[in-house]
Design a protein around this motif. Structure first.
Motif, PDB file in Angstrom:
ATOM      1  N   LEU A 130      -0.653  -0.803  -4.192  1.00 57.27           N
ATOM      2  CA  LEU A 130       0.673  -1.420  -4.077  1.00 57.27           C
ATOM      3  C   LEU A 130       1.010  -1.674  -2.612  1.00 57.27           C
ATOM      4  O   LEU A 130       1.564  -2.721  -2.260  1.00 57.27           O
ATOM      5  CB  LEU A 130       1.731  -0.527  -4.737  1.00 57.27           C
ATOM      6  CG  LEU A 130       1.615  -0.393  -6.259  1.00 57.27           C
ATOM      7  CD1 LEU A 130       2.565   0.685  -6.782  1.00 57.27           C
ATOM      8  CD2 LEU A 130       1.893  -1.722  -6.963  1.00 57.27           C
ATOM      9  N   GLU A 131       0.637  -0.741  -1.750  1.00 59.69           N
ATOM     10  CA  GLU A 131       0.933  -0.893  -0.330  1.00 59.69           C
ATOM     11  C   GLU A 131       0.151  -2.066   0.270  1.00 59.69           C
ATOM     12  O   GLU A 131       0.700  -2.878   1.020  1.00 59.69           O
ATOM     13  CB  GLU A 131       0.602   0.412   0.406  1.00 59.69           C
ATOM     14  CG  GLU A 131       1.118   0.409   1.824  1.00 59.69           C
ATOM     15  CD  GLU A 131       1.171   1.822   2.426  1.00 59.69           C
ATOM     16  OE1 GLU A 131       0.446   2.713   1.939  1.00 59.69           O
ATOM     17  OE2 GLU A 131       1.941   2.005   3.378  1.00 59.69           O
ATOM     18  N   ALA A 146       5.106  -9.233   0.772  1.00 64.74           N
ATOM     19  CA  ALA A 146       6.372  -9.169   1.529  1.00 64.74           C
ATOM     20  C   ALA A 146       6.424 -10.297   2.570  1.00 64.74           C
ATOM     21  O   ALA A 146       7.396 -11.070   2.580  1.00 64.74           O
ATOM     22  CB  ALA A 146       6.561  -7.789   2.156  1.00 64.74           C
ATOM     23  N   PRO A 147       5.403 -10.443   3.420  1.00 64.79           N
ATOM     24  CA  PRO A 147       5.461 -11.559   4.371  1.00 64.79           C
ATOM     25  C   PRO A 147       5.461 -12.932   3.702  1.00 64.79           C
ATOM     26  O   PRO A 147       6.112 -13.857   4.193  1.00 64.79           O
ATOM     27  CB  PRO A 147       4.205 -11.383   5.233  1.00 64.79           C
ATOM     28  CG  PRO A 147       3.501 -10.169   4.768  1.00 64.79           C
ATOM     29  CD  PRO A 147       4.289  -9.522   3.684  1.00 64.79           C
ATOM     30  N   LEU A 181       7.842  -9.039  -7.732  1.00 61.29           N
ATOM     31  CA  LEU A 181       9.063  -8.305  -7.365  1.00 61.29           C
ATOM     32  C   LEU A 181       9.155  -8.139  -5.847  1.00 61.29           C
ATOM     33  O   LEU A 181      10.237  -8.285  -5.257  1.00 61.29           O
ATOM     34  CB  LEU A 181       9.056  -6.937  -8.058  1.00 61.29           C
ATOM     35  CG  LEU A 181      10.255  -6.036  -7.801  1.00 61.29           C
ATOM     36  CD1 LEU A 181      11.521  -6.635  -8.395  1.00 61.29           C
ATOM     37  CD2 LEU A 181      10.009  -4.637  -8.368  1.00 61.29           C
ATOM     38  N   ILE A 182       8.022  -7.845  -5.216  1.00 55.84           N
ATOM     39  CA  ILE A 182       8.004  -7.675  -3.760  1.00 55.84           C
ATOM     40  C   ILE A 182       8.349  -9.010  -3.078  1.00 55.84           C
ATOM     41  O   ILE A 182       9.195  -9.061  -2.180  1.00 55.84           O
ATOM     42  CB  ILE A 182       6.623  -7.157  -3.287  1.00 55.84           C
ATOM     43  CG1 ILE A 182       6.379  -5.735  -3.820  1.00 55.84           C
ATOM     44  CG2 ILE A 182       6.530  -7.183  -1.761  1.00 55.84           C
ATOM     45  CD1 ILE A 182       4.949  -5.229  -3.627  1.00 55.84           C
ATOM     46  N   VAL A 225       7.020   1.023  -5.072  1.00 51.82           N
ATOM     47  CA  VAL A 225       7.146   0.069  -3.964  1.00 51.82           C
ATOM     48  C   VAL A 225       8.479   0.246  -3.236  1.00 51.82           C
ATOM     49  O   VAL A 225       8.582  -0.034  -2.036  1.00 51.82           O
ATOM     50  CB  VAL A 225       6.923  -1.418  -4.380  1.00 51.82           C
ATOM     51  CG1 VAL A 225       5.491  -1.623  -4.840  1.00 51.82           C
ATOM     52  CG2 VAL A 225       7.890  -1.889  -5.440  1.00 51.82           C
ATOM     53  N   LYS A 226       9.473   0.757  -3.958  1.00 50.72           N
ATOM     54  CA  LYS A 226      10.746   1.082  -3.302  1.00 50.72           C
ATOM     55  C   LYS A 226      10.512   2.240  -2.324  1.00 50.72           C
ATOM     56  O   LYS A 226      10.940   2.185  -1.163  1.00 50.72           O
ATOM     57  CB  LYS A 226      11.777   1.475  -4.359  1.00 50.72           C
ATOM     58  CG  LYS A 226      13.206   1.346  -3.881  1.00 50.72           C
ATOM     59  CD  LYS A 226      14.177   1.544  -5.044  1.00 50.72           C
ATOM     60  CE  LYS A 226      15.293   0.513  -5.006  1.00 50.72           C
ATOM     61  NZ  LYS A 226      16.094   0.508  -6.209  1.00 50.72           N
ATOM     62  N   GLY A 227       9.775   3.247  -2.794  1.00 55.29           N
ATOM     63  CA  GLY A 227       9.458   4.393  -1.946  1.00 55.29           C
ATOM     64  C   GLY A 227       8.672   3.997  -0.701  1.00 55.29           C
ATOM     65  O   GLY A 227       8.771   4.637   0.345  1.00 55.29           O
ATOM     66  N   LEU A 228       7.894   2.926  -0.825  1.00 56.85           N
ATOM     67  CA  LEU A 228       7.098   2.452   0.314  1.00 56.85           C
ATOM     68  C   LEU A 228       7.902   1.512   1.217  1.00 56.85           C
ATOM     69  O   LEU A 228       7.370   0.987   2.209  1.00 56.85           O
ATOM     70  CB  LEU A 228       5.853   1.716  -0.205  1.00 56.85           C
ATOM     71  CG  LEU A 228       4.778   2.589  -0.879  1.00 56.85           C
ATOM     72  CD1 LEU A 228       3.803   1.734  -1.690  1.00 56.85           C
ATOM     73  CD2 LEU A 228       4.026   3.419   0.161  1.00 56.85           C
TER      74      LEU A 228
END
Ligand code: NAX
Length: 328
Positions: A102-103, A110-111, A138-139, A322-325
């Motif tokens: 996920l990271e 994200a970018p 979602l990201i 992914v929220k935690g990250l």
């Protein structure tokens, strides 16, 4: 002729890209009368291979292909795009934990979400094929605050098409007889292909099958594990079928789903069918004028409820991860 539609494809030098680009360029997405401009994003080491693919696109002399631009900078490639097909993703390597996966994908989506937010056309629509597709979408969505949330979706159309094909084969009918197939939940092994609302020649599909054991122990696992079966047989993951499903998804979204039918798309939940808001989950949807609407009012029995809840629970876990990250 009209202004070309600008379609971005990421991971364009990959396996799916090798099938997808030629379908788009030949007019399979918007029809033979709509010129298309391709914007192809890759990582720097893959640009040379992508140049080779572009040479082949040139050599097809497709009448609908109005132009091709390639590059490794999302802000340049996504500039003014109307559709973004996000195919490139980080596959799970040996020994890679889910959190690592996920990271790594957060580092891509994200970018890309931020870039779309900055430079895409106002009518942008985003389809995520790269896995884990729902959470990658979602990201991207969460990193594009100025783009309406409903413009983000993830691909479950391949699962949907696989379900139609398996059911048609079981009943010995053409695929055109099957309507109202639904994939619920995550594009993963927990997905729920639903025959209780599907129709075969206008009749209920579960009743037409009349065999709960087949439905539970053959149909559902065959559809859910089809990707693994293809890898086992072909020595490579599904590519042409994934490209075809990506076309089906984006085409139906843009041009509308068929009357008296629906399609499966993973979209941001509005709480329908008890699926919590804040995740991107697959639903039965109709599409018209570039918008999707979740089909309402379907009765969900205990069996289906359990299957939907299990897949949704997995999506909620991915969302929490992914929220935690700090990715959303
Ligand atoms: P490939 O590994 O052949 O191609 C992926 C391409 O993405 C590579 O060329 C790579 O250089 C590129 N890439 C990586 N990071 C990038 C970045 N930041 N920007 C732009 N490009 C980047 O994989 P392929 O078989 O084409 O599959 C692509 C994705 O689709 C995978 O994540 C795969 O798991 C997923 N799939 C999703 C399916 C679905 O139904 N949603 C089914 C098929 C497929 O498994």
């Amino acid at each position: 002729t009209s202004t070309p539609v600008k379609v971005a494809v990421t991971g364009a030098a990959g396996q799916i890209g090798y099938s997808l680009l030629f379908r788009i360029a030949s007019g399979a997405l918007f029809g033979k009368d709509t010129p298309v401009e391709l914007r192809l994003l890759e990582i720097t080491p893959a640009l040379k291979a992508l140049e080779g693919v572009v040479m082949e696109l040139d050599d097809c002399a497709f009448p609908t292909l109005a132009g091709v631009q390639i590059g490794d900078d999302a802000n340049t490639i996504f500039d003014g795009v109307n559709h973004a097909l996000l195919v490139g993703a980080r596959p799970r390597g040996p020994g890679m934990e889910r959190g690592d996966l996920l990271e790594a994908n957060g580092g891509i989506f994200a970018p890309q979400g931020k870039a779309l937010n900055e430079v895409a056309a106002d009518d942008i629509r985003v389809t995520v094929t790269g896995n884990p597709a729902n959470t990658n979408a979602l990201i991207a969505m969460s990193n594009a605050p100025d783009i309406p949330k409903e413009r983000f979706s993830a691909l479950t159309r391949l699962d949907h098409n696989r379900a139609i094909s398996q059911l048609a084969a079981k009943l010995g009918v053409p695929v055109t007889e099957i309507k109202k197939m639904t994939i619920w939940g995550n594009h993963s092994a927990t997905q729920y292909p639903d025959l209780f609302h599907a129709e075969v020649g206008g009749k209920n599909a579960a009743e037409a099958v009349g065999d709960q054991d087949w439905l539970e122990n053959t149909f559902i696992p065959t559809v859910a594990k089809r990707g693994a079966a293809i890898i086992e047989a072909r020595g490579a993951s599904s590519a042409a079928s994934a490209a075809s499903a990506t076309i089906d998804h984006a085409r139906d979204w843009a041009l509308g789903s068929a009357k008296d039918d629906w399609v499966s798309m993973a979209v941001p939940s509005d709480g329908s069918y008890g699926v919590p808001e804040g995740i991107i989950s697959s639903f039965p949807v109709t599409t018209s004028g570039g918008d999707w609407t979740i089909v309402q009012g379907l009765e969900i029995d205990d069996f289906s409820r359990g299957k939907i809840d299990a897949s949704v629970a997995e999506l909620s876990e991915e969302r929490d991860a992914v929220k935690g990250l700090g990715l959303i």
